[in-house]
Each structure stands twice: as structure tokens, then as C-alpha cells.
Scaffold this motif. Structure first.
Motif, PDB file in Angstrom:
ATOM      1  N   PRO A  69       0.664  -1.256   0.045  1.00  0.00           N
ATOM      2  CA  PRO A  69      -0.046   0.244   0.003  1.00  0.00           C
ATOM      3  C   PRO A  69       0.753   1.307   0.020  1.00  0.00           C
ATOM      4  O   PRO A  69       2.031   1.123   0.345  1.00  0.00           O
ATOM      5  CB  PRO A  69      -0.888  -0.245   1.171  1.00  0.00           C
ATOM      6  CG  PRO A  69      -0.129  -1.170   2.094  1.00  0.00           C
ATOM      7  CD  PRO A  69       0.705  -1.961   1.195  1.00  0.00           C
ATOM      8  N   GLY A  70       0.343   2.376  -0.582  1.00  0.00           N
ATOM      9  CA  GLY A  70       0.993   3.543  -0.603  1.00  0.00           C
ATOM     10  C   GLY A  70       0.562   4.674   0.488  1.00  0.00           C
ATOM     11  O   GLY A  70      -0.488   4.130   1.248  1.00  0.00           O
ATOM     12  N   PRO A  74      -7.171   5.510   0.440  1.00  0.00           N
ATOM     13  CA  PRO A  74      -8.651   5.618   0.897  1.00  0.00           C
ATOM     14  C   PRO A  74      -9.065   4.396   1.772  1.00  0.00           C
ATOM     15  O   PRO A  74      -8.886   3.523   1.580  1.00  0.00           O
ATOM     16  CB  PRO A  74      -9.444   5.843  -0.183  1.00  0.00           C
ATOM     17  CG  PRO A  74      -8.883   5.076  -1.343  1.00  0.00           C
ATOM     18  CD  PRO A  74      -7.433   5.232  -1.131  1.00  0.00           C
ATOM     19  N   ARG A  75      -9.671   4.823   2.872  1.00  0.00           N
ATOM     20  CA  ARG A  75     -10.282   3.704   3.911  1.00  0.00           C
ATOM     21  C   ARG A  75     -11.571   3.435   3.710  1.00  0.00           C
ATOM     22  O   ARG A  75     -12.359   2.497   3.913  1.00  0.00           O
ATOM     23  CB  ARG A  75      -9.811   4.067   5.218  1.00  0.00           C
ATOM     24  CG  ARG A  75      -8.329   4.503   5.493  1.00  0.00           C
ATOM     25  CD  ARG A  75      -8.036   5.176   6.643  1.00  0.00           C
ATOM     26  NE  ARG A  75      -8.813   6.306   6.698  1.00  0.00           N
ATOM     27  CZ  ARG A  75      -8.902   7.341   7.508  1.00  0.00           C
ATOM     28  NH1 ARG A  75      -8.343   6.943   8.776  1.00  0.00           N
ATOM     29  NH2 ARG A  75      -9.374   8.312   7.426  1.00  0.00           N
ATOM     30  N   THR A  76     -12.432   4.421   3.170  1.00  0.00           N
ATOM     31  CA  THR A  76     -14.018   4.183   3.274  1.00  0.00           C
ATOM     32  C   THR A  76     -14.405   4.541   1.729  1.00  0.00           C
ATOM     33  O   THR A  76     -13.708   5.031   0.820  1.00  0.00           O
ATOM     34  CB  THR A  76     -14.611   5.115   4.050  1.00  0.00           C
ATOM     35  OG1 THR A  76     -14.324   6.454   3.686  1.00  0.00           O
ATOM     36  CG2 THR A  76     -14.335   4.957   5.724  1.00  0.00           C
ATOM     37  N   VAL A  77     -15.513   4.097   1.477  1.00  0.00           N
ATOM     38  CA  VAL A  77     -16.085   4.604   0.148  1.00  0.00           C
ATOM     39  C   VAL A  77     -16.046   6.000  -0.080  1.00  0.00           C
ATOM     40  O   VAL A  77     -16.111   6.520  -1.256  1.00  0.00           O
ATOM     41  CB  VAL A  77     -17.357   3.853  -0.084  1.00  0.00           C
ATOM     42  CG1 VAL A  77     -18.528   4.412   0.941  1.00  0.00           C
ATOM     43  CG2 VAL A  77     -17.814   4.085  -1.503  1.00  0.00           C
ATOM     44  N   PHE A  78     -16.373   6.729   1.087  1.00  0.00           N
ATOM     45  CA  PHE A  78     -16.365   8.013   0.881  1.00  0.00           C
ATOM     46  C   PHE A  78     -14.986   8.694   0.575  1.00  0.00           C
ATOM     47  O   PHE A  78     -15.051   9.555  -0.153  1.00  0.00           O
ATOM     48  CB  PHE A  78     -16.690   8.927   2.329  1.00  0.00           C
ATOM     49  CG  PHE A  78     -18.278   8.494   2.535  1.00  0.00           C
ATOM     50  CD1 PHE A  78     -19.504   9.203   1.797  1.00  0.00           C
ATOM     51  CD2 PHE A  78     -18.521   7.347   3.285  1.00  0.00           C
ATOM     52  CE1 PHE A  78     -20.612   8.748   2.203  1.00  0.00           C
ATOM     53  CE2 PHE A  78     -19.942   7.160   3.723  1.00  0.00           C
ATOM     54  CZ  PHE A  78     -20.780   7.575   3.094  1.00  0.00           C
ATOM     55  N   GLU A  79     -14.077   8.148   1.278  1.00  0.00           N
ATOM     56  CA  GLU A  79     -12.897   8.739   0.904  1.00  0.00           C
ATOM     57  C   GLU A  79     -12.215   8.309  -0.615  1.00  0.00           C
ATOM     58  O   GLU A  79     -11.681   8.880  -1.250  1.00  0.00           O
ATOM     59  CB  GLU A  79     -11.636   8.161   1.884  1.00  0.00           C
ATOM     60  CG  GLU A  79     -11.971   8.728   3.029  1.00  0.00           C
ATOM     61  CD  GLU A  79     -10.894   8.294   4.174  1.00  0.00           C
ATOM     62  OE1 GLU A  79     -10.910   8.752   5.175  1.00  0.00           O
ATOM     63  OE2 GLU A  79     -10.146   7.128   3.924  1.00  0.00           O
ATOM     64  N   GLU A 418      -4.385  12.892   6.686  1.00  0.00           N
ATOM     65  CA  GLU A 418      -5.789  12.911   7.094  1.00  0.00           C
ATOM     66  C   GLU A 418      -6.375  11.306   7.252  1.00  0.00           C
ATOM     67  O   GLU A 418      -7.017  11.183   7.919  1.00  0.00           O
ATOM     68  CB  GLU A 418      -6.474  13.282   5.933  1.00  0.00           C
ATOM     69  CG  GLU A 418      -6.542  14.723   5.671  1.00  0.00           C
ATOM     70  CD  GLU A 418      -7.305  15.370   4.323  1.00  0.00           C
ATOM     71  OE1 GLU A 418      -8.023  14.562   3.775  1.00  0.00           O
ATOM     72  OE2 GLU A 418      -7.030  16.371   3.838  1.00  0.00           O
ATOM     73  N   ARG A 419      -5.490  10.551   6.646  1.00  0.00           N
ATOM     74  CA  ARG A 419      -5.815   9.029   6.246  1.00  0.00           C
ATOM     75  C   ARG A 419      -4.778   8.158   7.279  1.00  0.00           C
ATOM     76  O   ARG A 419      -4.130   7.397   6.576  1.00  0.00           O
ATOM     77  CB  ARG A 419      -6.102   8.526   5.217  1.00  0.00           C
ATOM     78  CG  ARG A 419      -7.196   9.427   4.465  1.00  0.00           C
ATOM     79  CD  ARG A 419      -7.164   9.226   2.944  1.00  0.00           C
ATOM     80  NE  ARG A 419      -7.987   9.859   2.157  1.00  0.00           N
ATOM     81  CZ  ARG A 419      -8.395   9.801   0.834  1.00  0.00           C
ATOM     82  NH1 ARG A 419      -7.421   9.202   0.154  1.00  0.00           N
ATOM     83  NH2 ARG A 419      -9.182  10.264   0.076  1.00  0.00           N
ATOM     84  N   PRO A 420      -4.812   8.346   8.616  1.00  0.00           N
ATOM     85  CA  PRO A 420      -3.751   7.458   9.207  1.00  0.00           C
ATOM     86  C   PRO A 420      -3.877   5.849   8.760  1.00  0.00           C
ATOM     87  O   PRO A 420      -4.866   5.626   8.640  1.00  0.00           O
ATOM     88  CB  PRO A 420      -3.938   7.822  10.666  1.00  0.00           C
ATOM     89  CG  PRO A 420      -4.973   8.360  10.790  1.00  0.00           C
ATOM     90  CD  PRO A 420      -5.442   8.779   9.450  1.00  0.00           C
ATOM     91  N   ALA A 421      -2.654   5.169   8.808  1.00  0.00           N
ATOM     92  CA  ALA A 421      -2.793   3.987   8.460  1.00  0.00           C
ATOM     93  C   ALA A 421      -3.293   2.734   9.175  1.00  0.00           C
ATOM     94  O   ALA A 421      -3.726   1.959   8.548  1.00  0.00           O
ATOM     95  CB  ALA A 421      -1.432   3.400   7.940  1.00  0.00           C
ATOM     96  N   GLU A 422      -3.480   3.028  10.408  1.00  0.00           N
ATOM     97  CA  GLU A 422      -3.863   1.888  11.397  1.00  0.00           C
ATOM     98  C   GLU A 422      -5.219   1.129  10.696  1.00  0.00           C
ATOM     99  O   GLU A 422      -5.217   0.045  10.580  1.00  0.00           O
ATOM    100  CB  GLU A 422      -4.473   2.583  12.731  1.00  0.00           C
ATOM    101  CG  GLU A 422      -3.326   3.246  13.594  1.00  0.00           C
ATOM    102  CD  GLU A 422      -3.571   4.744  13.149  1.00  0.00           C
ATOM    103  OE1 GLU A 422      -2.495   5.299  12.644  1.00  0.00           O
ATOM    104  OE2 GLU A 422      -4.318   5.298  13.566  1.00  0.00           O
ATOM    105  N   ALA A 423      -6.136   1.995  10.457  1.00  0.00           N
ATOM    106  CA  ALA A 423      -7.489   1.320  10.336  1.00  0.00           C
ATOM    107  C   ALA A 423      -7.641   0.916   8.967  1.00  0.00           C
ATOM    108  O   ALA A 423      -8.564   0.773   8.248  1.00  0.00           O
ATOM    109  CB  ALA A 423      -8.585   2.312  10.669  1.00  0.00           C
ATOM    110  N   ARG A 424      -6.624   0.851   8.138  1.00  0.00           N
ATOM    111  CA  ARG A 424      -6.501   0.611   6.831  1.00  0.00           C
ATOM    112  C   ARG A 424      -6.925  -0.654   6.193  1.00  0.00           C
ATOM    113  O   ARG A 424      -6.434  -1.525   6.720  1.00  0.00           O
ATOM    114  CB  ARG A 424      -5.084   1.057   6.272  1.00  0.00           C
ATOM    115  CG  ARG A 424      -5.206   1.107   4.737  1.00  0.00           C
ATOM    116  CD  ARG A 424      -3.762   1.439   4.180  1.00  0.00           C
ATOM    117  NE  ARG A 424      -3.235   2.520   4.499  1.00  0.00           N
ATOM    118  CZ  ARG A 424      -1.893   2.834   4.469  1.00  0.00           C
ATOM    119  NH1 ARG A 424      -0.973   2.117   4.517  1.00  0.00           N
ATOM    120  NH2 ARG A 424      -1.580   3.922   4.590  1.00  0.00           N
TER     121      ARG A 424
END
Ligand code: RM4
Ligand code: MN
Ligand code: MN
Length: 430
Positions: A69-70, A74-79, A418-424
Motif C-alpha cells: 500500500p501507498g 482511502p479507507r472508506t467509500v467516501f474517501e 488525514e488518513r492514518p494507516a492503522e484502520a486501513r
């Protein structure tokens, strides 16, 4: 607050590039005038083309070996929609999005629809997924889905597709694409005729539920994940199924789903002639379903495909309207950059195909002059239409140089913060 690419940011970048573009455009315009081509008509065409972006293409894809992953995935469909918006703002020809279910299944479709519209975008097509098992799923697709030997598995797969139609209706989509992983790995494993019969039986149920005004696309693929045979292996099989189902069913051509060296432009022409060309999944490949960026490996093939499409467009007018969609897996590039480059290559091939002197070509075909017939195509293919593409984007409010503008904006760095990796979760094809 999320970072967005603003019009100001784009027009600032354009301001610095406009003088040189105008110079190049004027020069090309004079060259084309000598060939009796009006550059303005080409630019209009370039502005009018529409290419849909896959929701599964904005994340980094993986191979069956690894997934790298880079930053700022994006983690959600909104992202994902946010990323699609960035592509759209820079390119301006990609307002439509293809959605994969359940990868991007919305909890509240109405909310997703409103969010997408607020970004100036819309969901135009749905894609079902019965090639993987999902958590909590009752029955496995290990040995197939819509063509499975067990009616209960077929039923489950049918229901999933019906759910896609239902969600799609709530989202305002107008098409549904079915690609199945069904097939066999060993000779004798599957009864070819019966498997296709079972598939058709399932498809009839889905087709009957197709909402008013929708199209159903059947996507063929010769191998993978099944390595000996697949149920919908080629365009002939998909054509026959589409014909069996009825007038709203069409074949979809994914450029990566053919054996090496297959004459895809001729496949396209056949489907046009038979009235069953539904649309495309654009990508490029060297060996198999590589899902590389459109136009990166075989740009001449892409041009030849568009040569057939433009030929039909000129003959049949607006009734000829296949859906142009990207379907790629970006493993080593920034996915947004790949989507932009691919879109640009598709518009390029389309514009170049409009440059073909069709009268001359027909004349050479009539008198059997293969050398000059090829020359006629080559003249169009070797014309650098970049100024047309840039001008079209600029006039539509997009970027003259999308990649440079995107990089200079720092979009990816913003998203990484804005999109930290943890919940990815992996966001691309996995
Ligand atoms: C398949 C096919 C489908 C796509 C999946 C992810 O090979 O191309 O269109 O939805 O991959
Ligand atoms: Mn595809
Ligand atoms: Mn594929």
C-alpha cells in the motif's frame, strides 16, 4: 476538513502553462488545416468523451504475492469518492464511477448518493462480486457461483446480484456488470455444457429483475482464477448469453481478458455489427489480465479499438453509446496518477481515431492498397494530439498538466496525514 483540489489551484497552475499551450495548439491547428481537419472539432470531441473510474482503482492493488500500500490510501467509500473527485477535477471527463459490491457497499445508499453528487460525480454502474467469499457468508464460491452445481450456492449468488441492482437503483446507477470467477482447474472437473446452462438459468433471474432503463453487461475472461476453463471464456460465449437474455443485455470487453495476440479490435467490430457491444473495461497488458495502465503497453491496439468505435459512432450517431470504464490495478504507481494517465490515453486514442481520413481509407480498401490503407491509419496514430487534449481539459476547467498539478498540490501528502494507516483495509483489487 479534508483537502480538496480547488478550481483556484488548477487555474493558477494553468496560467503558467497557457502561453506555451496556445503556441503548440496554433501550430497543430495549422498542420491539421493542411489536412482539412478543424482542430476545434477535435477539441470538442475530447471534451465530450466520458470515461468512468472504478471505485476499486483508487487504492493500491495487490498481486497474489503481495500488496504494497501507498500513503494516504482511502479507507472508506467516501474517501474513495474524494479521490475520484480529485481525478475528475483535473481531467473533467470522468464524472461517472463504477462501484464494486460488497467492497464498496454503502450502509446508507441515499447518503452516498448525496455525497457523490456534492462532489459533482455520480455512480453509473454496479459490479457484483461472487468470486470471493465474504465474512459471514453462508455458502462458499470456491467451486463457482452463478454456475455452481449446488442450486443453493447459485441462489445465494443470484441474490447478491439482485442486491446490487437494489443498491444501484438507490444510487442512481444505470448498468450492472457481471464477471464471475467460475470455471475449472482440471480437465474433467466441470461439464462445459451444463455449467453454461446453469449460468444462463441464474442470469435469467437477474435479467428479469433489471430495473427500467438499465443495461446488463456480461464480461468474459479466458482464465484466472480458474486456470483450465472458465464458463464465460470469450466474446462469442458472452454474445450468445447476451442474445439469449434479451435486448438490454450486452457484452463487455475488458482489454486484458483475451489470449495474447487476439485481434481485439476485430472482436469489437463484430460485437458492434451484432448490436451487442455494451462497453469496455480499459487497461493494458503484456501477458494476461495484467490490469496495467491503458495505453502503456500497446498504444496502437488502443488506437485501433477506437478506430472501430469512431467508425461506428460516425455511422450510427448517438444511438451508438458504449460505456467506457477503466478497470485497472495499480501496484507500483500512485493510483490517481495512473487513472489520470490512462484517461488521457483513452481520450488521445479517441481523438486520433477521429483524425483518420475515412474517405481515403475506404478508397484504399476498395482498390486493395494495403500499404496506403495502413499509412492512412498511421498518419492519424502518429499525430501528436497532446495540445488538443490539454486545451480540452483547460477549457473544461481541468488541468493542462494533470500530473504536475496534482503533484504540486501535495494532495497525497495531505491524504497521508488525514488518513492514518492503522484502520486501513486494502482498497484496490486484492
Ligand atoms: C476481474 C474483472 C472484473 C473486475 C475484477 C476485480 O478480472 O476484470 O471486471 O471487477 O477483476
Ligand atoms: Mn474487468
Ligand atoms: Mn480483469
Amino acid at each position: 476538513m479534508t483537502f480538496r483540489l480547488t478550481d483556484d489551484l488548477i487555474s493558477d497552475a494553468n496560467r503558467r502553462a497557457l502561453a506555451l499551450l496556445e503556441e503548440d495548439y496554433a501550430h497543430l491547428s495549422r498542420q491539421l488545416a493542411r489536412r482539412n481537419v478543424d482542430i476545434e472539432r477535435l477539441t470538442d470531441r475530447a471534451m465530450q468523451l466520458r470515461v468512468s473510474v472504478p471505485s476499486w482503482g483508487v487504492g493500491t492493488g495487490g498481486t497474489r504475492f503481495a500488496h504494497f500500500p501507498g500513503p494516504g490510501e482511502p479507507r472508506t467509500v467516501f474517501e474513495k469518492i474524494d479521490d475520484c473527485e480529485a481525478v475528475y477535477r483535473l481531467m473533467r471527463v470522468t464524472p461517472g464511477i463504477s462501484l464494486h459490491i460488497p467492497w464498496d457497499k454503502p450502509e446508507r445508499p441515499a447518503e452516498l448518493r448525496a455525497f457523490t453528487a456534492s462532489r459533482g460525480l455520480f455512480i453509473d454502474s454496479m459490479n457484483s462480486n461472487t468470486f470471493q467469499d465474504q465474512q459471514g457468508q453462508a455458502l462458499s464460491y470456491k467451486f463457482g457461483s452463478l454456475s455452481h452445481t449446488d442450486p443453493a450456492v447459485r441462489q445465494q449468488a443470484v441474490e447478491h446480484n439482485l442486491e446490487c441492482l437494489d443498491i444501484g437503483q438507490k444510487l442512481g446507477a444505470r448498468a450492472h456488470t457481471i464477471w464471475i470467477g467460475d470455471g475449472s482447474n482440471f480437465p474433467g472437473q466441470s461439464h462445459f455444457r451444463r455449467a453454461l446452462d446453469r449460468y444462463l438459468e441464474s442470469l435469467r433471474v437477474i435479467y428479469a429483475a433489471l430495473p427500467e432503463g438499465w443495461r446488463l453487461y456480461i464480461e468474459h475472461k479466458l482464465y484466472e482464477p480458474a486456470f483450465y476453463s472458465t464458463v464465460i471464456n470469450d466474446w462469442g460465449t458472452s454474445y450468445i448469453c447476451a442474445r439469449e437474455l434479451g435486448q438490454h443485455a450486452y457484452s463487455l470487453v475488458d482489454l486484458g481478458h483475451h489470449a495474447p495476440n487476439v485481434n481485439i479490435e476485430q472482436v469489437v467490430s463484430r460485437l458492434i455489427q451484432l448490436g451487442k457491444l455494451g462497453g469496455f473495461h480499459f487497461n493494458d497488458s503484456k501477458y494476461g489480465d495484467d490490469d496495467l495502465d491503458a495505453g502503456s503497453i500497446k498504444p496502437f491496439q488502443l488506437f485501433l479499438v477506437f478506430n472501430e468505435l469512431v467508425d461506428a459512432e460516425l455511422e450510427f450517431g448517438t444511438t451508438f453509446a458504449p460505456a467506457y470504464m477503466l478497470d485497472q490495478s495499480h501496484n507500483v504507481t500512485d493510483p490517481l496518477e495512473s487513472l489520470m494517465t490512462s484517461t488521457s490515453e483513452i481520450v488521445r486514442a479517441y481523438v486520433q481515431a477521429h483524425l483518420v481520413d475515412r474517405e481515403a481509407l475506404e478508397g484504399y480498401q476498395e482498390v486493395n492498397d494495403p500499404l496506403m490503407a495502413l499509412e492512412t491509419l498511421k498518419q492519424a496514430f502518429t499525430t501528436d494530439v497532446s495540445p488538443v487534449l490539454r486545451m480540452a481539459r483547460q477549457r473544461a476547467g481541468g488541468a493542462i498538466d494533470p500530473i504536475a498539478t496534482y503533484r504540486a498540490s501535495g494532495y497525497r501528502t495531505w491524504k497521508a496525514a488525514e488518513r492514518p494507516a492503522e484502520a486501513r483495509r486494502p482498497a484496490g483489487i486484492v
